[in-house]
Design an enzyme around this catalytic site. Sequence first.
Site, PDB file in Angstrom:
ATOM      1  N   LYS A 206       0.839  -1.192   0.000  1.00  0.00           N
ATOM      2  CA  LYS A 206       0.000   0.000   0.000  1.00  0.00           C
ATOM      3  C   LYS A 206       0.882   1.253   0.000  1.00  0.00           C
ATOM      4  O   LYS A 206       0.730   2.127  -0.836  1.00  0.00           O
ATOM      5  CB  LYS A 206      -0.932  -0.031   1.219  1.00  0.00           C
ATOM      6  N   GLU A 212      10.396  -4.682   4.689  1.00  0.00           N
ATOM      7  CA  GLU A 212      10.577  -6.062   4.211  1.00  0.00           C
ATOM      8  C   GLU A 212      10.289  -6.162   2.718  1.00  0.00           C
ATOM      9  O   GLU A 212      11.045  -6.772   1.956  1.00  0.00           O
ATOM     10  CB  GLU A 212       9.613  -7.008   4.954  1.00  0.00           C
ATOM     11  N   GLY A 267      -4.974  -1.971   4.743  1.00  0.00           N
ATOM     12  CA  GLY A 267      -4.063  -3.033   4.271  1.00  0.00           C
ATOM     13  C   GLY A 267      -4.654  -4.425   4.442  1.00  0.00           C
ATOM     14  O   GLY A 267      -4.650  -5.240   3.522  1.00  0.00           O
ATOM     15  N   ARG A 268      -5.206  -4.703   5.623  1.00  0.00           N
ATOM     16  CA  ARG A 268      -5.705  -6.059   5.888  1.00  0.00           C
ATOM     17  C   ARG A 268      -7.070  -6.316   5.258  1.00  0.00           C
ATOM     18  O   ARG A 268      -7.625  -7.408   5.409  1.00  0.00           O
ATOM     19  CB  ARG A 268      -5.714  -6.331   7.394  1.00  0.00           C
ATOM     20  N   GLU A 353      -4.989  -7.329  14.443  1.00  0.00           N
ATOM     21  CA  GLU A 353      -4.523  -5.984  14.111  1.00  0.00           C
ATOM     22  C   GLU A 353      -5.693  -4.992  14.196  1.00  0.00           C
ATOM     23  O   GLU A 353      -5.502  -3.816  14.477  1.00  0.00           O
ATOM     24  CB  GLU A 353      -3.891  -5.967  12.708  1.00  0.00           C
ATOM     25  N   HIS A 384      -4.748 -33.969  16.205  1.00  0.00           N
ATOM     26  CA  HIS A 384      -3.617 -34.747  16.711  1.00  0.00           C
ATOM     27  C   HIS A 384      -2.557 -33.837  17.309  1.00  0.00           C
ATOM     28  O   HIS A 384      -1.398 -34.230  17.451  1.00  0.00           O
ATOM     29  CB  HIS A 384      -3.032 -35.605  15.574  1.00  0.00           C
ATOM     30  N   LYS A 509       9.142  -1.147  14.844  1.00  0.00           N
ATOM     31  CA  LYS A 509       9.768  -0.763  13.561  1.00  0.00           C
ATOM     32  C   LYS A 509      10.798   0.340  13.800  1.00  0.00           C
ATOM     33  O   LYS A 509      11.888   0.321  13.240  1.00  0.00           O
ATOM     34  CB  LYS A 509       8.721  -0.236  12.575  1.00  0.00           C
TER      35      LYS A 509
HETATM   36  O1  F6P Z   1       2.899  -3.057   9.714  1.00  0.00           O
HETATM   37  C1  F6P Z   1       1.581  -3.424   9.578  1.00  0.00           C
HETATM   38  C2  F6P Z   1       1.085  -3.117   8.185  1.00  0.00           C
HETATM   39  O2  F6P Z   1       0.923  -1.747   8.018  1.00  0.00           O
HETATM   40  C3  F6P Z   1      -0.198  -3.867   7.899  1.00  0.00           C
HETATM   41  O3  F6P Z   1      -1.322  -3.225   8.367  1.00  0.00           O
HETATM   42  C4  F6P Z   1      -0.141  -3.981   6.415  1.00  0.00           C
HETATM   43  O4  F6P Z   1      -1.031  -4.943   5.937  1.00  0.00           O
HETATM   44  C5  F6P Z   1       1.311  -4.344   6.235  1.00  0.00           C
HETATM   45  O5  F6P Z   1       1.989  -3.576   7.195  1.00  0.00           O
HETATM   46  C6  F6P Z   1       1.877  -4.094   4.860  1.00  0.00           C
HETATM   47  O6  F6P Z   1       1.750  -2.764   4.489  1.00  0.00           O
HETATM   48  P1  F6P Z   1       1.966  -2.308   2.999  1.00  0.00           P
HETATM   49  O7  F6P Z   1       0.947  -2.941   2.148  1.00  0.00           O
HETATM   50  O8  F6P Z   1       1.827  -0.816   3.011  1.00  0.00           O
HETATM   51  O9  F6P Z   1       3.357  -2.733   2.584  1.00  0.00           O
END
Ligand code: F6P
Length: 545
Positions: A206, A212, A267-268, A353, A384, A509
């Site tokens: 987003k 990452e 995002g979620r 979240e 199990h 972070k």
């Molecule tokens: O760090 C949490 C978060 O902001 C989530 O809410 C989101 O889904 C994820 O990181 C990834 O964010 P982005 O799509 O902006 O890379």
Amino acid sequence: MSSLTTSKAWTALQNHFNQVRDHSMREAFSKDKDRYKKFSLKFNDIIFDFSKNRITDETLRLLIDLVNECELGAKINAMFSGKIINTTEHRAVLHTALRNRSNYPVYFQGRDVMPDINRVLAKMRTFSESVRSGEWKGYSGKTITDIVSIGIGGSGLGPKMVATALSPYSSSSLKVHFVSNIDQTNLVEVLQPLSAETTLFIIASKVFNTQETMMNAKSAKNWFLDRAKDPQAIAKHFVAISTHADNVAEFGIDTENMFEFWDWVGGRYSLWSAVGLSIALSIGMDNFEALLQGAHEADLHFRNTPFEYNIPVVMALLGIWYNNFFEADSHAVIPYNQSMIHLSDYLQQLDMESNGKSVTLKGERVDYSTGPIIWGQPGTNGQHAFFQLIHQGTKLIPCDFMVAANSHYPLPEHHDILVSNFLAQPEALMNGITADEVKMQLTPEQQANPVLVASKVFEGNKPSSSFLFKKLTPKTLGSLLAFYEHKIFVQGVIWDINSFDQMGVELGKVLARVILKELKNNDEISSHDCSTNALINAYKQFRES
Ligand code: F6P
């Protein structure tokens, strides 16, 4: 005391709880032959059975009073009509517009958002059809065989969960891989067997500056350029999904190759947007649109159905009943479906979240428990592993079970065994087995052994709800996911929290950025607490280069 816990409806629920907390479901079933009829709902091809919960007619009535007191109806309308309900980030919450297959206008700041949504859906169709048909060629003229989707959290879990759940619909000539973790093992192992000539990368983020994702995207680009040797080739092999065109361009992806979505998509909650491109590539755009259709029909059900017949509302109220009155800390989700292997991971982010908050919309500390711990894994594997604790441990763990009446695959004996287990577990959890019943199964010598008898007793009265659906189609999955989204929303309304921000992920972070700088050399560190200092210094000694 908060206004929630002193409210009329809450007080009535607390009094009611004190009266019914020890009621036996076993007895309730034997007294009321219509309990299933009363406590189950049907929606399209989905049955939701919530009769094996520790509730009475009165419980449900009082829980409905609670949502009415919280003005749920007005809050649902506020969400669907684009009001700024994510107040801390000053954002609307309009993921429901992404799947508005009725295409009625949805206004945000006076402008209908549907034309933009439809434009991006059309672009996704053209692109996914061209890749799937083999018309889209890589830099050396070969057809694309592998998609590597790079994204984390909502930009990773949703597409991965859906693409895996709907794998029976996937194209056999196009394999979709997902990379999220900054641990290089993830990227290296995915790339190892792939050829740059036939691999297409989707970078989904987003904000397009998530640490990452950007690191993985950069390493993927380097891997690609090491092989293709031509920066021009990037246009055929990298596409971006983001709300931030500037960051996409800066990374080196032509914004022509960008699929946009908007600030008002959390995002979620983004798998319904262009973030679902990897899903469309895997199962085709028609199936992706069927997923949207299923979610849309669930949205209409949520908006228009009286609360007592409203599946997500009932799911939410059961959750409140256990979380806030029985003080259950967690909730297990157990799909009897191997392809739903990532569902609990996905729901974990969606729920934890969203509702892992401890201040109200006014910024006051809550004096009640909010979002539960969500966990689970597919049955029968879970049986199990952790079912022992659910059946005989000391914790109350409400469970959601789900199964499809029809498998996509042709081994009926497997399926009957699977379904028999799906049916048996809720029954066993509810009924349990008494000491007298245990003794009936033992030899006289064993009956005289009190430890053995006590160990074999199942207290029962453990709550669960079950979803039984015809088949795990894209449409059915879309409806189920929307039910969970709305359940979480309703609980957030009751707890008076903002379900749509995620400030709690920031502190770690920020600290990681500080520490990353300190890892760049071998100097001894003393700026943190003694534990963190010691671990940083030990890492510097252990690392090999
Ligand atoms: O760090 C949490 C978060 O902001 C989530 O809410 C989101 O889904 C994820 O990181 C990834 O964010 P982005 O799509 O902006 O890379």
